[in-house]
Design an enzyme around this catalytic site. Structure first.
Site, PDB file in Angstrom:
ATOM      1  N   CYS A 272       0.802  -1.230   0.000  1.00 33.57           N
ATOM      2  CA  CYS A 272       0.000   0.000   0.000  1.00 33.57           C
ATOM      3  C   CYS A 272       0.834   1.279   0.000  1.00 33.57           C
ATOM      4  O   CYS A 272       0.829   2.019  -0.979  1.00 33.57           O
ATOM      5  CB  CYS A 272      -0.920   0.006   1.214  1.00 33.57           C
ATOM      6  SG  CYS A 272      -2.094  -1.349   1.190  1.00 33.57           S
TER       7      CYS A 272
HETATM    8  N1  LIG Z   1      -2.631  -5.861   2.161  1.00 37.83           N
HETATM    9  C1  LIG Z   1      -3.104  -4.803   2.788  1.00 37.83           C
HETATM   10  O1  LIG Z   1      -2.757  -4.546   3.924  1.00 37.83           O
HETATM   11  C2  LIG Z   1      -4.127  -3.871   2.136  1.00 37.83           C
HETATM   12  C3  LIG Z   1      -4.820  -2.963   2.939  1.00 37.83           C
HETATM   13  C4  LIG Z   1      -5.763  -2.121   2.362  1.00 37.83           C
HETATM   14  C5  LIG Z   1      -5.968  -2.176   0.998  1.00 37.83           C
HETATM   15  N2  LIG Z   1      -5.271  -3.043   0.220  1.00 37.83           N
HETATM   16  C6  LIG Z   1      -5.576  -3.071  -1.214  1.00 37.83           C
HETATM   17  O2  LIG Z   1      -6.393  -4.203  -1.486  1.00 37.83           O
HETATM   18  C7  LIG Z   1      -6.091  -4.738  -2.772  1.00 37.83           C
HETATM   19  C8  LIG Z   1      -5.706  -6.186  -2.644  1.00 37.83           C
HETATM   20  O3  LIG Z   1      -4.532  -6.302  -1.852  1.00 37.83           O
HETATM   21  P1  LIG Z   1      -4.078  -7.661  -1.160  1.00 37.83           P
HETATM   22  O4  LIG Z   1      -2.990  -7.299  -0.214  1.00 37.83           O
HETATM   23  O5  LIG Z   1      -5.245  -8.417  -0.642  1.00 37.83           O
HETATM   24  O6  LIG Z   1      -3.473  -8.429  -2.433  1.00 37.83           O
HETATM   25  P2  LIG Z   1      -3.143 -10.000  -2.522  1.00 37.83           P
HETATM   26  O7  LIG Z   1      -2.121 -10.144  -3.605  1.00 37.83           O
HETATM   27  O8  LIG Z   1      -2.845 -10.552  -1.170  1.00 37.83           O
HETATM   28  O9  LIG Z   1      -4.494 -10.667  -3.011  1.00 37.83           O
HETATM   29  C9  LIG Z   1      -5.063 -10.425  -4.257  1.00 37.83           C
HETATM   30  C10 LIG Z   1      -5.632 -11.724  -4.802  1.00 37.83           C
HETATM   31  O10 LIG Z   1      -6.320 -11.437  -6.013  1.00 37.83           O
HETATM   32  C11 LIG Z   1      -6.141 -12.530  -6.897  1.00 37.83           C
HETATM   33  N3  LIG Z   1      -6.461 -12.109  -8.261  1.00 37.83           N
HETATM   34  C12 LIG Z   1      -5.718 -11.405  -9.131  1.00 37.83           C
HETATM   35  N4  LIG Z   1      -6.397 -11.204 -10.273  1.00 37.83           N
HETATM   36  C13 LIG Z   1      -7.605 -11.784 -10.137  1.00 37.83           C
HETATM   37  C14 LIG Z   1      -8.739 -11.899 -10.961  1.00 37.83           C
HETATM   38  N5  LIG Z   1      -8.770 -11.348 -12.177  1.00 37.83           N
HETATM   39  N6  LIG Z   1      -9.797 -12.562 -10.498  1.00 37.83           N
HETATM   40  C15 LIG Z   1      -9.760 -13.119  -9.262  1.00 37.83           C
HETATM   41  N7  LIG Z   1      -8.713 -13.043  -8.421  1.00 37.83           N
HETATM   42  C16 LIG Z   1      -7.650 -12.369  -8.855  1.00 37.83           C
HETATM   43  C17 LIG Z   1      -4.709 -12.946  -6.664  1.00 37.83           C
HETATM   44  O11 LIG Z   1      -4.473 -14.283  -7.087  1.00 37.83           O
HETATM   45  C18 LIG Z   1      -4.578 -12.785  -5.130  1.00 37.83           C
HETATM   46  O12 LIG Z   1      -4.901 -13.969  -4.450  1.00 37.83           O
HETATM   47  C19 LIG Z   1      -4.999  -3.837  -3.335  1.00 37.83           C
HETATM   48  O13 LIG Z   1      -5.586  -2.836  -4.105  1.00 37.83           O
HETATM   49  C20 LIG Z   1      -4.377  -3.225  -2.106  1.00 37.83           C
HETATM   50  O14 LIG Z   1      -3.769  -1.974  -2.384  1.00 37.83           O
HETATM   51  C21 LIG Z   1      -4.367  -3.911   0.760  1.00 37.83           C
END
Ligand SMILES: NC(=O)c1ccc[n+]([C@@H]2O[C@H](COP(=O)([O-])OP(=O)(O)OC[C@H]3O[C@@H](n4cnc5c(N)ncnc54)[C@H](O)[C@@H]3O)[C@@H](O)[C@H]2O)c1
Length: 439
Positions: A272
């Site tokens: 992030c």
């Molecule tokens: N990790 C954090 O602390 C956090 C906190 C707030 C917001 N975010 C935001 O949330 C979003 C996700 O982050 P995350 O940390 O969970 O990422 P992550 O990589 O842990 O998880 C994302 C998942 O999406 C899947 N994916 C990708 N393309 C796909 C598709 N077309 N269809 C279905 N699944 C698909 C991936 O395989 C993965 O498992 C980002 O935008 C991030 O900036 C993350």
């Protein structure tokens, strides 16, 4: 008579579909299962789906027992079959939003997911984007793809944005306990999105548009990035003045108003804070508006690993040793304490810089037993070293990059000849403090 989405939300017969089962998606599944909704989970990563179906978690703070129980009782149904998206009444999208190599927003995951949703979109579905992105994404990128099939937003289907504020590894806050900001493309979409989140989280804050909700998340993360940069700069200055920045922060945070503590470190990490502000500066460039705070914060934060290496060189120098050939163990490769997430971790750049200078690099991380090959780094030949007395004594320096709480810092300082600490993890260590250098 078929029920409306509103009725299904009210009587909890609405099926929730969460797309992207990562650090954000899985805790959200937990929140909706706990709220009593049948929840489906979609991910393109078939290995994740296999693990979930076998009752195994791949995120440390989500228990395997909980997954096994929910999957067993059919409260949670993981699948990689995107044709089943139509079975869900509400689709919450939590896919990655990284930067491209040229540091521009890379919306390929959001676009691919939206196309999947569009293929099976049916009347009565609510789609909500949760991924962090720049203001305008929901309306300008997603809506045209979803509406291309002829269904009208606000009448046939509904579209909203609600940023995820998950803080992985923070025992004080889980998805259901964090207030959620929601913006809709139109009033009907906002009303339904508000209704569904109210069932699962402590508080919902409706705002007037998707753009306000999108901007809200970027403001929150830019605020963190800028404040961390400011305190990193203070650290360098105070160090020159012989003042301990952590002591200064501890004193400053006793002020009951007008000050919030941020802490220096070896650089920014995670999915992030190092990324999100650049989504905003990309939009700003399109409008010809400068974002000097974002650029400056990025510059300072990305320079921190180089500063830390300088401090390691100075510390070794005091011991009459060159960096070349020195054995250095980087303690912590997770980007922050007590998590198993190493995305964008500054530890990798530290390890690379140390290796390039000829140091013999090892690492220890209680949460990351082995390293994967990453886009920019390949330390896949390294495994976490056990911190035995012999191992520590055989090193020239321990570089604390992450302040995991399960590490015995007294033991580390007792046995290592030199400890460079970027997180003030050794603050409670009483004996051997002459071996500690803060960085
Ligand atoms: N990790 C954090 O602390 C956090 C906190 C707030 C917001 N975010 C935001 O949330 C979003 C996700 O982050 P995350 O940390 O969970 O990422 P992550 O990589 O842990 O998880 C994302 C998942 O999406 C899947 N994916 C990708 N393309 C796909 C598709 N077309 N269809 C279905 N699944 C698909 C991936 O395989 C993965 O498992 C980002 O935008 C991030 O900036 C993350």
């Amino acid at each position: 008579m078929t029920k409306t989405l509103e009725q299904k939300i009210t009587d909890k017969s609405a099926v929730i579909g969460i797309i992207g089962l990562g650090y954000v998606g899985l805790p959200l599944v937990r929140a909706f299962v706990a709220a009593g909704f049948r929840t489906m989970g979609f991910d393109v990563d078939a290995t994740k789906i296999e693990k979930l179906l076998a009752g195994r978690s791949y995120i440390e703070h989500i228990a395997s027992e909980w997954i096994a129980e929910c999957v067993g009782q059919k409260k949670f149904e993981p699948t990689a079959d995107m044709r089943r998206l139509a079975e869900a009444d509400v689709l919450l999208i939590c896919v990655p939003t990284p930067l491209s190599d040229s540091r521009d927003p890379d919306l390929c995951y959001v676009e691919a997911t939206t196309r999947f949703v569009a293929e099976t979109l049916r009347p009565g579905q609510l789609v909500v984007l949760e991924s962090t992105t720049y203001p305008g994404t929901t309306r300008d990128v997603m809506l045209p793809i979803l509406a291309a099939g002829g269904l009208a937003v606000g009448r046939d289907f509904f579209l909203a944005y609600s940023p995820e504020r998950e803080d992985p590894g923070n025992p004080d806050f889980s998805a259901e306990g964090i207030p959620k900001v929601v913006g809709g493309i139109d009033p009907a979409s906002l009303r339904l999105a508000e209704m569904i989140y109210k069932q699962a989280v402590v508080r919902v804050i409706p705002v007037s548009s998707c753009e306000v909700a999108e901007a809200c998340k970027i403001l929150e993360n830019t605020y963190r990035s800028v404040n961390i940069a400011m305190v990193n700069e203070m650290k360098i200055l105070f160090d020159r003045l012989g003042i301990d920045v952590w002591e200064v922060i501890d004193a400053a945070k006793t002020k009951p108003f007008g000050y919030q503590a941020f802490y220096p470190g070896p650089g920014l990490g995670g999915h992030c804070i190092p990324i999100d502000p650049f989504y905003l500066s990309w939009v700003a460039r399109k409008y010809g508006v400068p974002t000097r705070f974002i650029e400056l914060a990025g510059e300072i934060n990305t320079s921190m690993p180089h500063y830390v290496i300088r401090r390691v060189i100075d510390a070794l120098n005091e011991h009459g040793k060159p960096l070349q050939g020195s054995k250095i163990c980087v303690l912590g490769v997770a980007y922050k304490k007590d998590v198993d997430d190493d995305r964008e971790s500054p530890s990798f750049l530290l390890m690379q810089l140390l290796g390039e200078a000829g140091a013999v690099v090892s690492y220890h991380d209680p949460h990351i037993p082995a390293l994967k090959k990453l886009r920019h780094y390949d330390f896949s030949q390294l495994a976490s070293q056990e911190l035995t007395a012999e191992f520590l004594a055989g090193l020239d320096c321990v570089l604390v990059a992450t302040d995991h709480s399960t590490v015995d810092y007294d033991f580390v300082v007792q046995h290592a000849p030199l400890v460079v600490d970027t997180r003030n993890a050794t603050r409670e260590v009483a004996e051997g403090r002459e071996k500690i250098r803060k960085a």
